[in-house]
Scaffold this active site. Structure first.
Site, PDB file in Angstrom:
ATOM      1  N   LEU A  56       0.598  -1.225  -0.150  1.00 56.62           N
ATOM      2  CA  LEU A  56      -0.030  -0.276  -0.329  1.00 56.62           C
ATOM      3  C   LEU A  56       0.937   1.409   0.461  1.00 56.62           C
ATOM      4  O   LEU A  56       0.338   2.161  -0.323  1.00 56.62           O
ATOM      5  CB  LEU A  56      -1.243  -0.020   1.415  1.00 56.62           C
ATOM      6  CG  LEU A  56      -1.580  -1.183   1.241  1.00 56.62           C
ATOM      7  CD1 LEU A  56      -2.644  -1.078   2.470  1.00 56.62           C
ATOM      8  CD2 LEU A  56      -2.941  -1.419   0.137  1.00 56.62           C
ATOM      9  N   CYS A  57       2.146   1.307  -0.429  1.00 55.48           N
ATOM     10  CA  CYS A  57       2.877   2.479  -0.690  1.00 55.48           C
ATOM     11  C   CYS A  57       2.955   3.255  -1.811  1.00 55.48           C
ATOM     12  O   CYS A  57       3.112   1.817  -3.054  1.00 55.48           O
ATOM     13  CB  CYS A  57       4.124   1.678   0.445  1.00 55.48           C
ATOM     14  SG  CYS A  57       5.356   3.328   0.368  1.00 55.48           S
ATOM     15  N   HIS A  58       2.928   4.162  -2.032  1.00 52.19           N
ATOM     16  CA  HIS A  58       2.655   4.748  -2.947  1.00 52.19           C
ATOM     17  C   HIS A  58       3.896   4.802  -4.052  1.00 52.19           C
ATOM     18  O   HIS A  58       4.740   4.603  -3.206  1.00 52.19           O
ATOM     19  CB  HIS A  58       2.056   5.767  -3.375  1.00 52.19           C
ATOM     20  CG  HIS A  58       0.519   6.402  -2.680  1.00 52.19           C
ATOM     21  ND1 HIS A  58       0.533   6.094  -1.449  1.00 52.19           N
ATOM     22  CD2 HIS A  58      -0.256   6.043  -3.499  1.00 52.19           C
ATOM     23  CE1 HIS A  58      -0.808   6.757  -1.348  1.00 52.19           C
ATOM     24  NE2 HIS A  58      -1.246   6.067  -2.590  1.00 52.19           N
ATOM     25  N   MET A  93       8.615   6.867   4.274  1.00 53.67           N
ATOM     26  CA  MET A  93       8.930   5.397   4.027  1.00 53.67           C
ATOM     27  C   MET A  93       9.915   5.422   3.176  1.00 53.67           C
ATOM     28  O   MET A  93      10.600   4.294   3.341  1.00 53.67           O
ATOM     29  CB  MET A  93       7.490   3.947   3.721  1.00 53.67           C
ATOM     30  CG  MET A  93       6.478   4.242   4.668  1.00 53.67           C
ATOM     31  SD  MET A  93       6.578   3.866   5.863  1.00 53.67           S
ATOM     32  CE  MET A  93       7.555   2.543   5.893  1.00 53.67           C
ATOM     33  N   GLU A  94      10.266   5.334   2.310  1.00 59.75           N
ATOM     34  CA  GLU A  94      11.642   5.936   1.612  1.00 59.75           C
ATOM     35  C   GLU A  94      12.838   6.150   2.077  1.00 59.75           C
ATOM     36  O   GLU A  94      13.557   5.321   2.330  1.00 59.75           O
ATOM     37  CB  GLU A  94      11.437   6.639   0.755  1.00 59.75           C
ATOM     38  CG  GLU A  94      11.020   6.289  -0.673  1.00 59.75           C
ATOM     39  CD  GLU A  94       9.127   6.367  -0.347  1.00 59.75           C
ATOM     40  OE1 GLU A  94       8.174   5.668  -1.136  1.00 59.75           O
ATOM     41  OE2 GLU A  94       8.786   7.014   0.756  1.00 59.75           O
ATOM     42  N   ASP A 108      24.586  -7.813   6.292  1.00 57.71           N
ATOM     43  CA  ASP A 108      25.284  -9.502   4.801  1.00 57.71           C
ATOM     44  C   ASP A 108      25.972  -9.486   4.751  1.00 57.71           C
ATOM     45  O   ASP A 108      27.252 -10.214   4.593  1.00 57.71           O
ATOM     46  CB  ASP A 108      24.093  -9.362   4.107  1.00 57.71           C
ATOM     47  CG  ASP A 108      24.623 -10.130   2.493  1.00 57.71           C
ATOM     48  OD1 ASP A 108      24.585 -11.628   3.102  1.00 57.71           O
ATOM     49  OD2 ASP A 108      25.058 -10.201   1.474  1.00 57.71           O
TER      50      ASP A 108
END
Length: 138
Positions: A56-58, A93-94, A108
């Site tokens: 649901l993130c644009h 969010m980005e 990693d």
């Protein structure tokens, strides 16, 4: 019904490790290569793919993404990401995704030397633009 405005978000986090692991990074002796360089690229790429990772993130046409990594002796790498866009949705969010993926990339690349690394304190520290205005973390 949101207006298009210039929006900026900055997120920070850190990955804590054994001092010997940090020294491997500093000396460029990690077998998988340039840890900080690869983590920077991974963070930028992740910011651009956030809508593929978070439901649901644009999807956004980001105007700018930066990821800065700083060695914080004796045992951590500090990560800061900035994301900018002109549009309706915010870019929090980005920025958060960029920090998190950069930290995961460090994990990693260094896990053969240190499996006890910890990703910590990932949070939004600044947001501007949009209806809710400016947010500054305290």
């Amino acid at each position: 019904a949101k207006p298009e405005t210039a929006r900026t978000a900055v997120a920070r986090g850190r990955i804590v490790m054994a001092p010997a692991t940090l020294e491997l990074i500093r000396q460029g002796q990690v077998g998988k290569g340039d840890v900080l360089g690869v983590a920077r690229i991974a963070g930028i790429m992740a910011a651009k793919r956030t809508s593929d990772l978070i439901p649901l993130c644009h999807p956004l046409a980001l105007a700018k993404v930066t990821v800065d990594l700083t060695i914080a002796a004796p045992d951590a790498v500090e990560i800061e990401a900035l994301a900018k866009v002109t549009g309706q949705p915010g870019v929090e969010m980005e920025a958060l995704t960029a920090v998190t993926v950069a930290a995961l990339t460090i994990y990693d690349m260094c896990k053969a030397a240190d499996r006890s690394m910890r990703i910590e304190a990932v949070r939004l520290i600044h947001k501007s633009g949009g209806k809710s205005g400016t947010y500054e973390a305290t």
